[in-house]
Write a protein that holds these residues in place. Structure first.
Motif, mmCIF file in Angstrom:
data_model
loop_
_atom_site.group_PDB
_atom_site.id
_atom_site.type_symbol
_atom_site.label_atom_id
_atom_site.label_comp_id
_atom_site.label_asym_id
_atom_site.label_seq_id
_atom_site.Cartn_x
_atom_site.Cartn_y
_atom_site.Cartn_z
ATOM 1 N N LEU A 112 48.331 44.540 55.038
ATOM 2 C CA LEU A 112 47.198 44.125 54.210
ATOM 3 C C LEU A 112 46.045 45.127 54.279
ATOM 4 C CD1 LEU A 112 47.145 40.338 55.115
ATOM 5 C CD2 LEU A 112 47.749 41.313 52.886
ATOM 6 N N PRO A 113 45.302 45.283 53.176
ATOM 7 C CA PRO A 113 44.193 46.249 53.158
ATOM 8 C C PRO A 113 43.093 45.862 54.145
ATOM 9 C CG PRO A 113 44.711 45.480 50.926
ATOM 10 C CD PRO A 113 45.451 44.599 51.871
ATOM 11 N N ARG A 114 42.484 46.856 54.737
ATOM 12 C CA ARG A 114 41.382 46.607 55.664
ATOM 13 C C ARG A 114 40.081 46.264 54.930
ATOM 14 N NH1 ARG A 114 44.626 50.471 58.321
ATOM 15 N NH2 ARG A 114 45.130 49.850 60.470
ATOM 16 N N ASP A 115 40.070 46.455 53.617
ATOM 17 C CA ASP A 115 38.883 46.100 52.820
ATOM 18 C C ASP A 115 39.169 44.923 51.894
ATOM 19 O OD1 ASP A 115 40.642 47.366 51.077
ATOM 20 O OD2 ASP A 115 39.170 48.774 50.278
ATOM 21 N N LEU A 116 40.149 44.117 52.244
ATOM 22 C CA LEU A 116 40.591 43.026 51.366
ATOM 23 C C LEU A 116 39.460 42.045 51.064
ATOM 24 C CD1 LEU A 116 42.884 41.472 49.911
ATOM 25 C CD2 LEU A 116 43.373 40.352 52.096
ATOM 26 N N VAL A 117 38.842 41.503 52.102
ATOM 27 C CA VAL A 117 37.817 40.476 51.906
ATOM 28 C C VAL A 117 36.608 41.055 51.181
ATOM 29 C CG1 VAL A 117 36.251 38.888 53.086
ATOM 30 C CG2 VAL A 117 38.615 39.154 53.893
ATOM 31 N N ALA A 118 36.187 42.245 51.576
ATOM 32 C CA ALA A 118 35.002 42.855 50.966
ATOM 33 C C ALA A 118 35.203 43.102 49.474
ATOM 34 C CB ALA A 118 34.666 44.162 51.675
ATOM 35 N N ARG A 119 36.340 43.648 49.097
ATOM 36 C CA ARG A 119 36.561 43.965 47.684
ATOM 37 C C ARG A 119 36.733 42.711 46.837
ATOM 38 N NH1 ARG A 119 40.755 48.267 46.008
ATOM 39 N NH2 ARG A 119 39.703 47.761 44.040
ATOM 40 N N LEU A 120 37.386 41.694 47.373
ATOM 41 C CA LEU A 120 37.535 40.450 46.613
ATOM 42 C C LEU A 120 36.173 39.799 46.369
ATOM 43 C CD1 LEU A 120 40.739 38.850 48.204
ATOM 44 C CD2 LEU A 120 40.540 39.895 45.940
ATOM 45 N N HIS A 121 35.341 39.764 47.397
ATOM 46 C CA HIS A 121 34.007 39.189 47.218
ATOM 47 C C HIS A 121 33.188 40.011 46.233
ATOM 48 C CE1 HIS A 121 33.530 35.658 49.684
ATOM 49 N NE2 HIS A 121 34.037 36.256 50.757
ATOM 50 N N GLU A 125 31.685 38.507 42.733
ATOM 51 C CA GLU A 125 30.252 38.498 42.467
ATOM 52 C C GLU A 125 29.932 39.250 41.171
ATOM 53 O OE1 GLU A 125 26.138 37.766 43.525
ATOM 54 O OE2 GLU A 125 28.031 36.928 44.270
ATOM 55 N N ARG A 126 30.508 40.414 40.999
ATOM 56 C CA ARG A 126 30.207 41.241 39.816
ATOM 57 C C ARG A 126 30.662 40.570 38.529
ATOM 58 N NH1 ARG A 126 33.181 45.097 39.465
ATOM 59 N NH2 ARG A 126 34.323 45.163 41.440
ATOM 60 N N GLU A 127 31.806 39.886 38.595
ATOM 61 C CA GLU A 127 32.374 39.267 37.396
ATOM 62 C C GLU A 127 31.974 37.803 37.234
ATOM 63 O OE1 GLU A 127 36.578 40.069 37.026
ATOM 64 O OE2 GLU A 127 36.376 41.962 38.122
ATOM 65 N N ASN A 128 31.123 37.320 38.145
ATOM 66 C CA ASN A 128 30.677 35.932 38.099
ATOM 67 C C ASN A 128 31.877 34.982 38.042
ATOM 68 O OD1 ASN A 128 28.696 33.937 38.146
ATOM 69 N ND2 ASN A 128 28.612 33.798 35.911
ATOM 70 N N ALA A 129 32.859 35.250 38.882
ATOM 71 C CA ALA A 129 34.094 34.464 38.907
ATOM 72 C C ALA A 129 34.034 33.402 40.003
ATOM 73 C CB ALA A 129 35.293 35.380 39.150
ATOM 74 N N LEU A 176 38.381 34.089 36.852
ATOM 75 C CA LEU A 176 39.146 34.703 37.934
ATOM 76 C C LEU A 176 38.943 36.218 37.943
ATOM 77 C CD1 LEU A 176 41.449 34.425 40.125
ATOM 78 C CD2 LEU A 176 43.056 34.846 38.235
ATOM 79 N N ALA A 177 38.615 36.756 39.104
ATOM 80 C CA ALA A 177 38.541 38.205 39.271
ATOM 81 C C ALA A 177 39.842 38.682 39.913
ATOM 82 C CB ALA A 177 37.358 38.582 40.149
ATOM 83 N N THR A 178 40.412 39.759 39.379
ATOM 84 C CA THR A 178 41.628 40.344 39.932
ATOM 85 C C THR A 178 41.312 41.763 40.396
ATOM 86 O OG1 THR A 178 43.031 39.028 38.471
ATOM 87 C CG2 THR A 178 44.024 40.971 39.484
ATOM 88 N N VAL A 179 41.632 42.058 41.652
ATOM 89 C CA VAL A 179 41.311 43.357 42.244
ATOM 90 C C VAL A 179 42.610 44.110 42.529
ATOM 91 C CG1 VAL A 179 40.108 44.561 44.099
ATOM 92 C CG2 VAL A 179 39.286 42.325 43.309
ATOM 93 N N ASN A 180 42.701 45.333 41.995
ATOM 94 C CA ASN A 180 43.909 46.140 42.149
ATOM 95 C C ASN A 180 43.787 47.125 43.305
ATOM 96 O OD1 ASN A 180 45.965 45.737 39.796
ATOM 97 N ND2 ASN A 180 43.944 45.611 38.849
#
Length: 211
Positions: A112-121, A125-129, A176-180
């Motif tokens: 799992l990515p080490r920045d998983l939680v940070a990037r999802l949040h 926030e940016r997409e108001n999801a 829903l925000a989706t992060v790649n």
């Protein structure tokens, strides 16, 4: 680049599946590169979350060596990962009243990515999801996502009354925000579903563990 302060986030490792493609047993207890898959998942997520729990059914004693609270599904019949997410939301509401977000991750994803939680949040926030999920290689991974504790009664209704089972059917009801994430040098959401996958995970672990 993450631009917000990361809210307190309770992590839940979903290990409630029946591992039929492995011939039964707990997939996260398989060993790759000298460490269990679950050890690797914990090592990735523990620094990112304000706490970790494990969602699993059956005898919790088999996970005692990992030192995590084990929370079973509270919807009977093994209805899938949504039941594990609901159990985590309920547990967080009861035990971590100051925490509004839960991060779910599959217990069989060792890289799992080490920045998983940070990037999802950040994306949420940016997409108001209201929700955020991970993706890689053009494929969404809805079991790996952020869930607001306040949605637990709506999720309970979907599971118990509507008999809804697929995560993406539920997430489709909300912004829903989706992060790649990139899949090179390895897919961070690779999961060990079969015996063959475990062999591939050994090869990937050598890449992942390299200095």
């Amino acid at each position: 680049m993450v631009t917000i302060d990361i809210p307190l986030t309770q992590g839940v490792l979903l290990a409630g599946g029946l591992a039929r493609r492995m011939g039964g047993g707990d997939k996260p207890m398989r060993t790759i590169g000298g460490r269990t898959i679950l050890e690797r998942v914990i090592a990735r997520l523990k620094p990112q979350c304000s706490g970790l729990i494990l969602n699993a059914n059956g005898d919790p004693a088999r996970f005692a060596s990992f030192g995590l609270q084990v929370v079973a599904d509270d919807v009977p019949g093994f209805p899938g990962p949504l039941a594990g997410i609901l159990a985590a939301l309920d547990w967080t509401a009861a035990n971590r009243p100051g925490v509004e977000w839960v991060l779910s991750a599959a217990g069989d994803c060792p890289f799992l990515p080490r920045d998983l939680v940070a990037r999802l949040h950040d994306a949420r926030e940016r997409e108001n999801a209201r929700l955020a999920v991970a993706a890689s290689g053009g494929q969404s991974h809805p079991v790996i996502g952020l869930w607001h504790v306040a949605l637990r009664e709506e999720l309970r209704h979907a599971l118990v009354v509507e008999d809804l089972r697929k995560i993406d059917r539920w997430t489709a009801r909300y912004p829903l925000a989706t992060v790649n994430w990139p899949v090179e040098p390895l897919d961070p959401f690779f999961n060990a579903n079969t015996v063959e996958d475990v062999a591939e995970a050994e090869r990937l672990a050598a890449l992942d563990d390299a200095p």
